[in-house]
Scaffold this active site. Structure first.
Site, PDB file in Angstrom:
ATOM      1  N   HIS A  66       0.832  -1.196   0.000  1.00 14.09           N
ATOM      2  CA  HIS A  66       0.000   0.000   0.000  1.00 14.09           C
ATOM      3  C   HIS A  66       0.869   1.250   0.000  1.00 14.09           C
ATOM      4  O   HIS A  66       1.876   1.311   0.714  1.00 14.09           O
ATOM      5  CB  HIS A  66      -0.901   0.049   1.247  1.00 14.09           C
TER       6      HIS A  66
ATOM      7  N   CYS B 135      -4.017   3.379   8.700  1.00 12.19           N
ATOM      8  CA  CYS B 135      -4.857   2.328   8.123  1.00 12.19           C
ATOM      9  C   CYS B 135      -6.174   2.178   8.885  1.00 12.19           C
ATOM     10  O   CYS B 135      -7.175   1.730   8.321  1.00 12.19           O
ATOM     11  CB  CYS B 135      -4.117   1.004   8.139  1.00 12.19           C
TER      12      CYS B 135
END
Length: 302
Positions: A194, A296
């Site tokens: 990510h 996150c």
């Protein structure tokens, strides 16, 4: 503009005023780590996970409550209950994102995460607010929203880290759904899953990034030129401590996990201070065993 040309992107971005929208969210939501566990599917392409690690669900839940209390100093924070059948559900920013008047639902790579997008309570919450639902699952590509793509909301630009969890078609779908002015496409380094683990844009005016997380470190240098001198460049050890997985939810504070904050050097903290950011830190070491950290966990509401 959607491009891989970093120089052209930066030149265009320099011409854009920071008037696209607020640089920070007005609220946020979390999903609690009920029945906290490590997802085997997610570990297949998340090098930050170790399936052999023992986890303590009660400790993870306690740390998550501490996270909500801490972030609530800066803005309203809603928490939805977690689902033990969706062990990665505590990272909702991969599945849901917002823009004024809209809720975006992302197209996830792994089936264990695809079930999160079906949550009627989260979708109903935003529907009750009168928001249009934009479901990217009906569009080409894979894009795990603000996990894969780091957005500068002030300028209306984004940085899409391409890999197994985001491809060009998925990044283009997110670009259109957010109505962005420009998106830079770049390849993540092998082993990265990510973009928001390797970089963060703080309130549209500072950058935290690890060049080693980019397949081409020159792309990181180009992005850094856009935010200089308010740039913190991380080394791989700091990235591994999740120092890149940070967020500004108010103009004057950047939130890091305790491990990420501890990894910062004094000179890096001075850069953040000069840019107007106090460093906030929250212990999240139990949650970090799941391969993600503070940013996150936070789904922003714009």
């Amino acid at each position: 503009m959607i491009t891989r040309d970093a120089a052209a992107f930066v030149a265009h971005a320099r011409s854009l005023a920071p008037d696209f929208g607020p640089s920070c969210a007005s609220a946020a939501f979390l999903v609690t780590p009920e029945g906290f566990a490590l997802a085997e599917q997610s570990a297949s392409d998340n090098a930050y996970m170790d399936l052999s690690a023992a986890v303590d669900p009660a400790r993870a839940l306690d740390q998550h409550r501490g996270l909500q209390r801490a972030l609530a100093q800066d803005l309203p924070v809603v928490a939805f209950p977690g689902d033990p059948a969706a062990p990665d559900g505590l990272f909702p920013n991969n599945v849901f994102a917002t823009a004024p008047g809209r809720l975006l639902v992302g197209r996830m790579r792994h089936p264990v995460r695809q079930r999160e997008a079906e949550r009627a309570d989260i979708r109903g919450f935003f529907r009750a607010m009168g928001r249009e639902e934009v479901d990217l699952r009906s569009r080409p590509g894979v894009c795990e929203l603000t996990g894969s793509v780091v957005v500068d909301r002030a300028r209306g630009i984004a940085f899409a880290g391409l890999g197994e969890r985001c491809d060009e078609a998925g990044a283009a779908a997110l670009h259109a759904a957010l109505g962005l002015r420009a998106t830079l496409l770049f390849d993540l380094a092998p082993g990265e899953y990510h973009a928001n683990v390797v970089m963060s844009v703080l309130a549209g005016r500072a950058l935290v990034a690890c060049p080693a997380g980019f397949a081409d470190p020159g792309v990181a240098a180009a992005i850094a030129s856009l935010y200089a001198p308010a740039v913190v460049l991380l080394d791989p050890a700091q990235k591994a401590a999740f120092a890149g997985n940070c967020i500004a939810l108010a103009p004057g504070r950047a939130w890091f996990s305790a491990a990420g904050a501890a990894a910062l050097r004094d000179d890096q903290r001075a850069v953040l201070a000069a840019a107007g950011f106090e460093v906030g830190a929250v212990p999240l070491d139990e949650i970090e065993k799941a391969g993600g950290s503070l940013r996150c966990c936070v789904a922003e509401i714009y």
